[in-house]
Scaffold this active site. Structure first.
Site, PDB file in Angstrom:
ATOM      1  N   ASN A 192       0.824  -1.204   0.000  1.00  0.00           N
ATOM      2  CA  ASN A 192       0.000   0.000   0.000  1.00  0.00           C
ATOM      3  C   ASN A 192       0.860   1.258   0.000  1.00  0.00           C
ATOM      4  O   ASN A 192       1.994   1.255   0.494  1.00  0.00           O
ATOM      5  CB  ASN A 192      -0.930   0.007   1.203  1.00  0.00           C
ATOM      6  CG  ASN A 192      -1.872  -1.184   1.201  1.00  0.00           C
ATOM      7  OD1 ASN A 192      -2.120  -1.790   0.167  1.00  0.00           O
ATOM      8  ND2 ASN A 192      -2.391  -1.528   2.361  1.00  0.00           N
ATOM      9  N   HIS A 240       5.815  -0.496  -2.703  1.00  0.00           N
ATOM     10  CA  HIS A 240       5.444   0.326  -3.858  1.00  0.00           C
ATOM     11  C   HIS A 240       5.595   1.813  -3.605  1.00  0.00           C
ATOM     12  O   HIS A 240       5.072   2.637  -4.353  1.00  0.00           O
ATOM     13  CB  HIS A 240       4.007   0.002  -4.288  1.00  0.00           C
ATOM     14  CG  HIS A 240       3.848  -1.395  -4.780  1.00  0.00           C
ATOM     15  ND1 HIS A 240       2.644  -2.079  -4.718  1.00  0.00           N
ATOM     16  CD2 HIS A 240       4.736  -2.259  -5.324  1.00  0.00           C
ATOM     17  CE1 HIS A 240       2.808  -3.289  -5.215  1.00  0.00           C
ATOM     18  NE2 HIS A 240       4.065  -3.434  -5.577  1.00  0.00           N
TER      19      HIS A 240
END
Length: 298
Positions: free
Chosen positions: A118, A135
């Protein structure tokens, strides 16, 4: 050195059916040394939608790719207009019981680490330490020319000044912070450049079509090697960026446990998939462990 959890598991290559039995999750956490890998599903109870679950945004939304972002001025205008609006929603999101449970498990020494797919920062907001943001994070912005990194709130202020009165109503906000706006709503939104060199600014996140930095991947692989088991929370494991760690753990004989309401791409590598909502499921495990969640509240 921690012992592996005494879970009865012989990898068969067959996907286990969804269950409501939390015993394997409780057993793994009781042993300690658990590495958490979280996905968008852990943040849905905070009002941030996921990509692939029921009503997931990929059913109606095509995320921005790195190639489009870097190649097209109009694509960047569309992205920043939509992301600027979406950032306001992300800024209002608060951790839920799933995030609080993960933080509480960490405080009680039951976790060896947390990897999250997330970009919302909710694990850190509730006090989880040493979270690896696989990410990246929407809270940071980076210049593609000079590498300058700045807080997203600083860029948000500059965009507000450059686009006074920009208040469109979005149809929805997606897990990457991209709000659904029409081309007419985007209009002539003004994009600002790097204040240091005038280069292109990009959120410090891994876009679709972009690779996770190798050093970050290796850091995650090291965390997998050091863990006694891998607990996947709210990830469909559709993309290889997360699935590779599930495969690594399974290949090493480490139990993989998944809590996700829908089937995942990693199910056949797992000891179990618990098909329950994350907040209630992790709260039930914490209760059984005698760990209160209020101590982890932000």
């Amino acid at each position: 050195m921690r012992m592996r959890p005494t879970l009865s598991w012989i990898p068969t290559g067959e996907a286990p059916p969804g269950t409501t039995d939390l015993e394997p999750v409780f057993s793994a956490l009781s042993t300690g040394g658990v590495l958490v890998l979280s996905g968008a599903g852990i943040s849905t109870e905070s009002g941030i939608p996921d990509y692939r679950g029921e009503g997931g945004s990929l059913r109606r939304h095509t995320p921005m790719t790195y190639q489009d972002f870097t190649a097209s001025v109009q694509a960047r205008r569309r992205y920043w207009a939509r992301s600027h609006l979406g950032w306001r929603t992300f800024g209002r999101a608060r951790p839920n019981d799933g995030h609080r449970a993960v933080a509480a498990f960490g405080r009680h020494g039951l976790l060896s680490g947390v990897i999250t797919q997330n970009v919302d920062g909710l694990h850190q907001a509730v006090g989880s330490d040493g979270v690896v943001e696989l990410h990246g994070s929407l809270a940071r912005v980076v210049c593609l020319s000079c590498g300058t990194c700045l807080p997203r709130r600083e860029l948000a202020g500059r965009l507000e000044e450059a686009n006074p009165g920009f208040e469109p109503v979005a149809a929805a906000v997606n897990p990457d912070g991209d709000a659904d706006l029409t081309d007419e709503q985007v209009g002539d939104f003004h994009v600002v450049d790097c204040g240091v060199c005038g280069g292109v600014l990009k959120p410090d996140v891994v876009f679709f079509g972009e690779s996770v930095p190798p050093a970050r991947v290796e850091r995650c692989r090291a965390l997998v090697r050091e863990a006694t088991s891998l607990l996947v929370l709210g990830s469909s494991l559709t993309v290889m960026s997360g699935l590779r760690f599930v495969r690594q753990a399974a290949d090493a004989g480490q139990p993989v446990l998944i809590v996700n309401r829908d089937p995942t791409r990693g199910d056949r590598h797992a000891l179990t998939r618990v098909a329950l909502p994350l907040g209630p499921a992790l709260t039930a495990v914490a209760d059984r462990l005698g760990i209160p969640l209020d101590e982890a509240a932000p």
